[in-house]
Design a protein around this motif. Structure first.
Motif, PDB file in Angstrom:
ATOM      1  N   GLN A   1      14.138  10.363  14.712  1.00 19.16           N
ATOM      2  CA  GLN A   1      13.585  11.633  14.231  1.00 19.16           C
ATOM      3  C   GLN A   1      14.581  12.782  14.433  1.00 19.16           C
ATOM      4  OE1 GLN A   1       9.823  12.367  16.083  1.00 19.16           O
ATOM      5  NE2 GLN A   1       8.656  11.259  14.523  1.00 19.16           N
ATOM      6  N   ILE A   2      15.472  12.592  15.393  1.00 26.57           N
ATOM      7  CA  ILE A   2      16.501  13.606  15.636  1.00 26.57           C
ATOM      8  C   ILE A   2      17.317  13.840  14.367  1.00 26.57           C
ATOM      9  CG2 ILE A   2      18.609  14.067  16.971  1.00 26.57           C
ATOM     10  CD1 ILE A   2      17.365  12.409  19.229  1.00 26.57           C
ATOM     11  N   GLN A   3      17.421  12.802  13.551  1.00 26.04           N
ATOM     12  CA  GLN A   3      18.279  12.850  12.375  1.00 26.04           C
ATOM     13  C   GLN A   3      17.601  13.453  11.149  1.00 26.04           C
ATOM     14  OE1 GLN A   3      20.615  12.191  14.518  1.00 26.04           O
ATOM     15  NE2 GLN A   3      21.757  10.923  13.104  1.00 26.04           N
ATOM     16  N   THR A   4      16.348  13.858  11.258  1.00 33.76           N
ATOM     17  CA  THR A   4      15.571  14.204  10.063  1.00 33.76           C
ATOM     18  C   THR A   4      16.005  15.502   9.397  1.00 33.76           C
ATOM     19  OG1 THR A   4      13.891  15.225  11.479  1.00 33.76           O
ATOM     20  CG2 THR A   4      13.549  12.923  10.819  1.00 33.76           C
ATOM     21  N   SER A   5      16.635  16.414  10.123  1.00 35.90           N
ATOM     22  CA  SER A   5      17.050  17.670   9.499  1.00 35.90           C
ATOM     23  C   SER A   5      18.255  18.233  10.215  1.00 35.90           C
ATOM     24  CB  SER A   5      15.913  18.692   9.550  1.00 35.90           C
ATOM     25  OG  SER A   5      15.718  19.164  10.876  1.00 35.90           O
TER      26      SER A   5
ATOM     27  N   TYR B   1      19.286  19.786  19.112  1.00 36.64           N
ATOM     28  CA  TYR B   1      19.545  18.753  20.116  1.00 36.64           C
ATOM     29  C   TYR B   1      20.988  18.833  20.623  1.00 36.64           C
ATOM     30  CZ  TYR B   1      15.140  16.181  19.766  1.00 36.64           C
ATOM     31  OH  TYR B   1      13.829  15.800  19.842  1.00 36.64           O
ATOM     32  N   VAL B   2      21.914  19.066  19.718  1.00 32.97           N
ATOM     33  CA  VAL B   2      23.314  19.161  20.134  1.00 32.97           C
ATOM     34  C   VAL B   2      23.511  20.360  21.061  1.00 32.97           C
ATOM     35  CG1 VAL B   2      25.661  19.664  19.337  1.00 32.97           C
ATOM     36  CG2 VAL B   2      24.278  17.960  18.139  1.00 32.97           C
ATOM     37  N   CYS B   3      22.978  21.498  20.696  1.00 31.96           N
ATOM     38  CA  CYS B   3      23.133  22.705  21.521  1.00 31.96           C
ATOM     39  C   CYS B   3      22.510  22.537  22.894  1.00 31.96           C
ATOM     40  CB  CYS B   3      22.525  23.906  20.802  1.00 31.96           C
ATOM     41  SG  CYS B   3      23.463  24.464  19.366  1.00 31.96           S
ATOM     42  N   VAL B   4      21.306  21.976  22.934  1.00 27.10           N
ATOM     43  CA  VAL B   4      20.627  21.787  24.215  1.00 27.10           C
ATOM     44  C   VAL B   4      21.405  20.819  25.105  1.00 27.10           C
ATOM     45  CG1 VAL B   4      18.557  20.843  25.315  1.00 27.10           C
ATOM     46  CG2 VAL B   4      18.338  22.374  23.348  1.00 27.10           C
ATOM     47  N   THR B   5      21.837  19.695  24.522  1.00 27.35           N
ATOM     48  CA  THR B   5      22.546  18.693  25.320  1.00 27.35           C
ATOM     49  C   THR B   5      23.884  19.215  25.829  1.00 27.35           C
ATOM     50  OG1 THR B   5      21.543  16.973  23.941  1.00 27.35           O
ATOM     51  CG2 THR B   5      23.347  16.307  25.354  1.00 27.35           C
TER      52      THR B   5
ATOM     53  N   ASN C   1      26.838  12.677  11.333  1.00 30.33           N
ATOM     54  CA  ASN C   1      25.458  13.144  11.480  1.00 30.33           C
ATOM     55  C   ASN C   1      24.698  12.443  12.600  1.00 30.33           C
ATOM     56  OD1 ASN C   1      25.716  14.996   9.406  1.00 30.33           O
ATOM     57  ND2 ASN C   1      24.939  13.582   7.845  1.00 30.33           N
ATOM     58  N   ASN C   2      25.265  11.379  13.154  1.00 28.18           N
ATOM     59  CA  ASN C   2      24.618  10.673  14.267  1.00 28.18           C
ATOM     60  C   ASN C   2      24.995  11.260  15.629  1.00 28.18           C
ATOM     61  OD1 ASN C   2      23.247   8.669  12.696  1.00 28.18           O
ATOM     62  ND2 ASN C   2      25.202   7.606  12.426  1.00 28.18           N
ATOM     63  N   PHE C   3      25.745  12.355  15.627  1.00 29.26           N
ATOM     64  CA  PHE C   3      26.242  12.923  16.883  1.00 29.26           C
ATOM     65  C   PHE C   3      25.102  13.304  17.821  1.00 29.26           C
ATOM     66  CE2 PHE C   3      28.335  16.696  19.080  1.00 29.26           C
ATOM     67  CZ  PHE C   3      29.091  15.915  19.937  1.00 29.26           C
ATOM     68  N   ALA C   4      24.070  13.949  17.285  1.00 28.05           N
ATOM     69  CA  ALA C   4      22.954  14.380  18.134  1.00 28.05           C
ATOM     70  C   ALA C   4      22.245  13.185  18.752  1.00 28.05           C
ATOM     71  CB  ALA C   4      21.967  15.210  17.309  1.00 28.05           C
ATOM     72  N   LEU C   5      21.992  12.151  17.960  1.00 28.73           N
ATOM     73  CA  LEU C   5      21.342  10.940  18.464  1.00 28.73           C
ATOM     74  C   LEU C   5      22.154  10.330  19.599  1.00 28.73           C
ATOM     75  CD1 LEU C   5      19.345   8.535  18.288  1.00 28.73           C
ATOM     76  CD2 LEU C   5      20.794   7.613  16.464  1.00 28.73           C
ATOM     77  N   LEU C   6      23.460  10.245  19.415  1.00 27.96           N
ATOM     78  CA  LEU C   6      24.311   9.633  20.430  1.00 27.96           C
ATOM     79  C   LEU C   6      24.361  10.472  21.703  1.00 27.96           C
ATOM     80  CD1 LEU C   6      27.038   8.454  17.974  1.00 27.96           C
ATOM     81  CD2 LEU C   6      25.784   6.958  19.515  1.00 27.96           C
ATOM     82  N   LEU C   7      24.369  11.791  21.574  1.00 28.38           N
ATOM     83  CA  LEU C   7      24.366  12.637  22.763  1.00 28.38           C
ATOM     84  C   LEU C   7      23.120  12.409  23.610  1.00 28.38           C
ATOM     85  CD1 LEU C   7      25.748  16.126  21.638  1.00 28.38           C
ATOM     86  CD2 LEU C   7      26.864  14.423  23.084  1.00 28.38           C
ATOM     87  N   VAL C   8      21.983  12.226  22.950  1.00 25.59           N
ATOM     88  CA  VAL C   8      20.743  11.977  23.693  1.00 25.59           C
ATOM     89  C   VAL C   8      20.820  10.646  24.424  1.00 25.59           C
ATOM     90  CG1 VAL C   8      18.272  11.540  23.453  1.00 25.59           C
ATOM     91  CG2 VAL C   8      19.339  13.418  22.182  1.00 25.59           C
ATOM     92  N   ILE C   9      21.285   9.603  23.745  1.00 23.35           N
ATOM     93  CA  ILE C   9      21.359   8.277  24.358  1.00 23.35           C
ATOM     94  C   ILE C   9      22.385   8.249  25.479  1.00 23.35           C
ATOM     95  CG2 ILE C   9      21.969   5.862  23.931  1.00 23.35           C
ATOM     96  CD1 ILE C   9      20.840   6.179  21.106  1.00 23.35           C
TER      97      ILE C   9
END
Length: 416
Positions: free
Chosen positions: A8-12, A19-23, A136-144
């Motif tokens: 869902q992180i990737q939806t927009s 997510y990137v800014c927070v992480t 575009n998968n950067f945010a997903l990877l930062l969370v993981i």
């Protein structure tokens, strides 16, 4: 479902940016907090210590002219105790002389400033490399990957540096093999994490990369010999022998290790049985690399398998080495979306996230229980990270064996 939650992180674009800014903000806060802690109380405090403290000692010993003594555990123990001002966590020194050379300039800075400079530069290098690969998968990877990056920052370890180097190997392997060879050669600072990439270069016959990497290793070895004397190599090999015994006795923080050896040893197997289990995992990891070259859906997927396999070969691998796995996942993701079901991707995400988070959570628990670093080896908590990576390897092998199309690249690396 984990897959739906994470993807869902990737939806927009807006959600990804948040997510990137927070992480990144959280990572910056951790770096700032640790820098302040080391400024206030030094690299050694209480019963715990940052791994970077050992880095700083080695940097200082270079200029004092007795670097070879750091490879003798009894001598290095005295150095660490003197720096700490008392009893604290101790570690043997087994890094190749090339890593010592890299650390040398840090001796001219106080501990907290050296920590900040080293960690900030390697963090930036890793994040830029991961961003270039992930898109575009950067945010997903930062969370993981957040737990592994956080624990690497916390200890001032070099996992972000090696992650960036393996990332540069993968980015340049196809079109700029000489640059890939330079990055691979610099991985001599932690050579056991470069085995899978070296095997890949040989299987795909990327001779410019192989020759460049060999030249970097030879040239850097000659420089170290000239600066430190030929005895440094004898001292280094002696340090490795001592550390092998240290590992067999279970005196490392095995719960933070991510190798099959640590997982099996902490599960109750004797050292010899755990070692053979590690050999099996290493063999299967290299089989996965070979299969990815000849059967993977793309060269990018093959390089992703290489990066993931890198941390599975040696019995000595820690949670701070997991940023390399993040590089691998970034490379794998485009093909995983078409090769796997949401449930299978969820299993991959979950296993990698578990391997990332377990060491951080256990370290926090032990700190809350006020367990000293010297007592950690007696804390026989399971080495869950090793089992998690076994699951990841098994799934990658399954994906490759069940019918992935041959890669659009011949064995020698030229377009089909």
């Amino acid at each position: 479902m984990l897959t739906a939650t994470l993807e869902q992180i990737q939806t927009s674009p807006r959600k990804r940016a948040i997510y990137v800014c927070v992480t990144l903000t959280l990572l910056a806060v951790i770096l700032a907090f640790k820098t302040f802690r080391f400024f206030e109380g030094g690299l050694w405090y209480g019963g715990q210590t940052a791994d970077f403290a050992a880095f700083h000692i080695v940097a200082q010993r270079i200029w004092l002219g007795d670097l070879d003594l750091t490879y003798q555990f009894s001598s290095f123990t005295k150095m660490q105790l003197a720096a700490a001002g008392g009893t604290t966590g101790l570690m043997p020194w087994t890094y190749p002389p090339q890593f010592d050379l890299l650390l040398a300039p840090l001796a001219f800075l106080p501990g907290w400033a050296a920590y900040f400079l080293f960690t900030a530069i390697t963090l930036a290098a890793y994040l830029m490399t991961l961003r270039a690969i992930a898109g575009n998968n950067f945010a997903l990877l930062l969370v993981i990957l957040f737990p592994a990056i956080a624990i690497t920052i916390g200890g001032g370890q070099n996992g972000l540096l090696t992650g960036a180097l393996i990332g540069l190997v993968c980015i340049n392997a196809e079109r700029r093999p000489a640059l890939a060879g330079i990055a691979l050669g610099v991985m001599v600072i932690k050579p056991h994490l470069a085995i899978a990439a070296g095997i890949y270069m040989l299987l795909t016959r990327r001779w410019p990369a192989v020759l460049t990497a060999a030249a970097v290793v030879v040239a850097s070895s000659l420089v170290c010999t000239l600066l430190f004397g030929p005895q440094i190599w004898i001292a280094w090999l002696g340090g490795i022998r001592e550390a092998t015994g240290y590992l067999e006795e279970g005196r490392y923080q095995l719960f933070r290790m991510i190798s099959a050896y640590a997982a099996l040893y902490n599960a109750g197997l004797p050292a010899a049985g755990a070692f053979w289990g590690q050999m099996v995992m290493a063999g299967l990891a290299l089989v996965a690399v070979a299969l990815a070259v000849v059967r993977g859906p793309s060269p990018r997927f093959a390089l992703g398998v290489v990066a993931v396999a890198s941390v599975m070969i040696s019995p000595y691998a820690y949670d701070y080495d997991l940023p390399i796995v993040g590089i691998g996942l970034a490379l794998l993701l485009p093909d995983l979306s078409s090769l796997t079901s949401p449930r299978e991707r969820g299993a991959i995400y979950g296993a990698i996230l578990l391997a990332n988070a377990y060491g951080l959570l256990q370290s926090a628990r032990l700190a809350a229980d006020n367990v000293s670093a010297r007592g950690l080896e007696r804390y026989m908590t399971p080495a869950v990270g090793g089992f998690a990576l076994m699951v990841v390897l098994a799934m990658l092998l399954w994906f490759l064996l069940r019918g992935a199309k041959p890669a659009a690249v011949r064995l020698h690396g030229e377009p089909a």
